[in-house]
Design an enzyme around this catalytic site. Structure first.
Site, PDB file in Angstrom:
ATOM      1  N   SER A 127       0.853  -1.192   0.000  1.00  0.00           N
ATOM      2  CA  SER A 127       0.000   0.000   0.000  1.00  0.00           C
ATOM      3  C   SER A 127       0.885   1.236   0.000  1.00  0.00           C
ATOM      4  O   SER A 127       2.025   1.194   0.451  1.00  0.00           O
ATOM      5  CB  SER A 127      -0.844   0.081   1.279  1.00  0.00           C
ATOM      6  OG  SER A 127      -1.534  -1.084   1.540  1.00  0.00           O
ATOM      7  N   PHE A 222       4.548  14.261  -8.541  1.00  0.00           N
ATOM      8  CA  PHE A 222       5.126  14.779  -9.792  1.00  0.00           C
ATOM      9  C   PHE A 222       4.182  14.512 -10.984  1.00  0.00           C
ATOM     10  O   PHE A 222       4.016  15.355 -11.854  1.00  0.00           O
ATOM     11  CB  PHE A 222       6.488  14.133 -10.075  1.00  0.00           C
ATOM     12  CG  PHE A 222       7.647  14.856  -9.449  1.00  0.00           C
ATOM     13  CD1 PHE A 222       7.700  15.057  -8.074  1.00  0.00           C
ATOM     14  CD2 PHE A 222       8.696  15.339 -10.221  1.00  0.00           C
ATOM     15  CE1 PHE A 222       8.778  15.727  -7.482  1.00  0.00           C
ATOM     16  CE2 PHE A 222       9.767  16.010  -9.642  1.00  0.00           C
ATOM     17  CZ  PHE A 222       9.810  16.205  -8.263  1.00  0.00           C
ATOM     18  N   CYS A 272      -5.509   7.476  -6.239  1.00  0.00           N
ATOM     19  CA  CYS A 272      -4.235   7.787  -5.582  1.00  0.00           C
ATOM     20  C   CYS A 272      -3.797   9.242  -5.586  1.00  0.00           C
ATOM     21  O   CYS A 272      -3.309   9.733  -4.577  1.00  0.00           O
ATOM     22  CB  CYS A 272      -3.128   6.950  -6.212  1.00  0.00           C
ATOM     23  SG  CYS A 272      -3.368   5.199  -5.944  1.00  0.00           S
TER      24      CYS A 272
END
Ligand code: NAI
EC number: 1.1.1.22
Length: 480
Positions: A127, A222, A272
């Site tokens: 994770s 990024f 995410c």
């Protein structure tokens, strides 16, 4: 024979373990989960997630050296290497709510590992977790160890949904972080030996634990930053008459920048990016790094701005109201080739349009009506908690209908919003669609997939993100 157990049979646990089983026939892999429905689906012909190539990999290994089970404790007890790939959602309440990672599921997995273990184990963080989680996990395990030795490794996953199998077969890199002690190095080597069965040695990077944990958060920050950068440019392109595709192409030719991940869109989504940046921001704040925190926060703000800007364009173009107007939504998943809707920009766009009382007709080739209704009624951040902890029977949004075809969705509609870049949307018969729509007929392309000139010739008023504006839109400026 090495025995691997993975706790969490989700988008990461399922595909990664299936590929390990395929590439390492001498390793036995058990994927376990507390969700009975999810495990039943992994054991059926209808896998719980859609991912190109996944079916074939699972079919080749399931029952041979790949097993899916709800008997979590038994498989953990038997394993040499335990991967933990459970949810790490954003906290919804208490200290750090709305930013910090909620490690409840991780902590309960660690306590269970300590409880049931009778032999030494390598515990691998799969994770995405905050930096220094391994230290907390080590403390839980060592305080409950009964003399058993646990080595903690960080092995963050970099796969992208939609190309997960390809990414796992041929990863840019595999990252393994561990303690710089002899035992730590031995554990790193054991995991390296697994990946080395198909990944070239020079692509397996080893670091200390904290670098591995932080690299995952940094990589996602990024990537998301790149999308927000090009999306910020798209707003300026619309204001100046520049074309964002031409700008992206021109800057992407610079080898220092590179051509990938430079497509302007309605915004990034997925489980995410936002979660991991919020987590990064929180860690910066906890370390007194306010400027750094504010810098990364801006990536999310631009993403929210882009979604709002899109909704404002739709509403302002249609005479400043979409009340009772049918709008077709083509695509609901956060990107093509996945059925995943977690944090998809479609949720915010649909909620924005519903706020203006539009009637929505939604079509996505991989997303069910139940999922769409759930997404449009669920509270922020609830989606990332295990299914059994989510609201049981979500209310339905009455102004929303879900259909199984783009033509049906757009029939009698005033406008079409394209929110996912599914290939099939490029091949639609737009003349047929135009003929069946209310006039003036609008297309708002949030993914730059349609041929703008062709559609304008048919008669559509077309908005395409970051492209020179349709004269109609120039006359109806949006509050952006
Ligand atoms: P997911 O929600 O699809 O899967 C997590 C699974 O863990 C669920 O099925 C849940 O029932 C299970 N679970 C939770 N607590 C458990 C416990 N105590 N025992 C057994 N099972 C338990 O989540 P997904 O997408 O697989 O993500 C997992 C982690 O991987 C997250 O930290 C995520 O940030 C990270 N990640 C996700 C990527 C993606 O593309 N989805 C890519 C890279 C990392």
């Amino acid at each position: 024979m090495v025995k691997i157990c993975c706790i969490g049979a989700g988008y990461v646990g399922g595909p990664t373990m299936a590929v390990i089983a395929l590439k390492c026939p001498s390793v036995v892999v058990a994927v376990v989960d507390i969700s009975v429905a999810r495990i039943a689906a992994w054991n059926s012909d209808q896998l719980p997630i859609y991912e190109p190539g996944l079916d074939e990999v699972v079919k080749r290994c399931r029952g041979r050296n790949l097993f899916f089970s709800t008997d979590v404790e038994k498989h953990v007890a038997e394993a040499d290497i335990v991967f933990v790939s459970v949810n790490t959602p954003t906290k919804t309440r208490g200290l750090g709510a709305g930013k910090a990672a909620d490690l409840t599921y991780w902590e309960s997995a660690a306590r269970m590992i300590a409880d049931v273990s009778k032999s030494n184990k390598i515990v691998v963080e799969k994770s995405t977790v905050p930096v220094k989680t391994a230290e907390a996990i080590e403390k839980i395990l060592s305080h409950n160890s009964k003399g058993i030795n646990f080595q903690i490794l960080s092995n963050p996953e970099f796969l992208a949904e939609g190309t997960a199998i390809e990414d796992l077969f041929n990863p840019d890199r595999v990252l393994i972080g561990g303690r710089e002690t002899p035992e730590g190095q031995k554990a790193i080597q054991a995991l390296k030996d697994v990946y080395a069965q198909w990944v070239p040695e020079d692509r397996i990077l080893t670091t200390n634990l904290w670098s591995a944990e932080l690299s995952k958060l940094a990589a996602n920050a990024f990537l998301a930053q790149r999308i927000s950068s090009v999306n910020a440019m798209s707003a300026l392109c619309e204001a100046t008459g520049a074309n964002v595709s031409q700008v992206s192409h021109a800057i992407g030719k610079d080898t220092r920048i590179g051509p990938k991940f430079l497509n302007a869109s309605v915004g990034f989504g997925g489980s995410c990016f936002q979660k991991d940046i919020l987590n990064l921001v929180y860690i910066c704040e906890c370390n007194g790094l306010t400027e750094v925190a504010n810098y990364w926060k801006q990536v999310i703000k631009v993403n929210d701005y882009q979604k709002n800007r899109f909704v404002n364009r739709v509403v302002s173009s249609m005479f400043n109201t979409v009340s009772d107007k049918k709008i077709a939504i083509l695509g609901f998943a956060f990107k093509k080739d996945t059925g995943d809707t977690r944090e998809t920009p479609a949720i915010d766009v649909c909620k924005g349009l519903l706020g203006d009382k539009a009637k929505l007709s939604i079509y996505d080739p991989q997303v069910t009506e139940e999922q769409i209704q759930k997404d449009l009624t669920m509270n922020k951040f609830d989606w990332d908690h295990p299914i059994h902890l989510q609201p049981m029977s979500p209310a339905t949004v009455k102004q929303v209908s879900v259909v199984w075809d783009a033509y049906q969705a757009s029939k009698d509609a005033h406008g079409i919003c394209i929110l996912t870049e599914w290939d099939e949307f490029k091949k639609l018969d737009f003349q047929k669609i135009y003929d069946n729509m209310q006039k003036p007929a609008f297309v708002f392309d949030g993914r730059n997939v349609v041929d703008v000139e062709k559609l304008r010739k048919i008669g559509f008023i077309v908005y395409s993100i970051g492209k020179p504006l349709d004269p109609w839109l120039k006359d109806m400026p949006a509050m952006v």
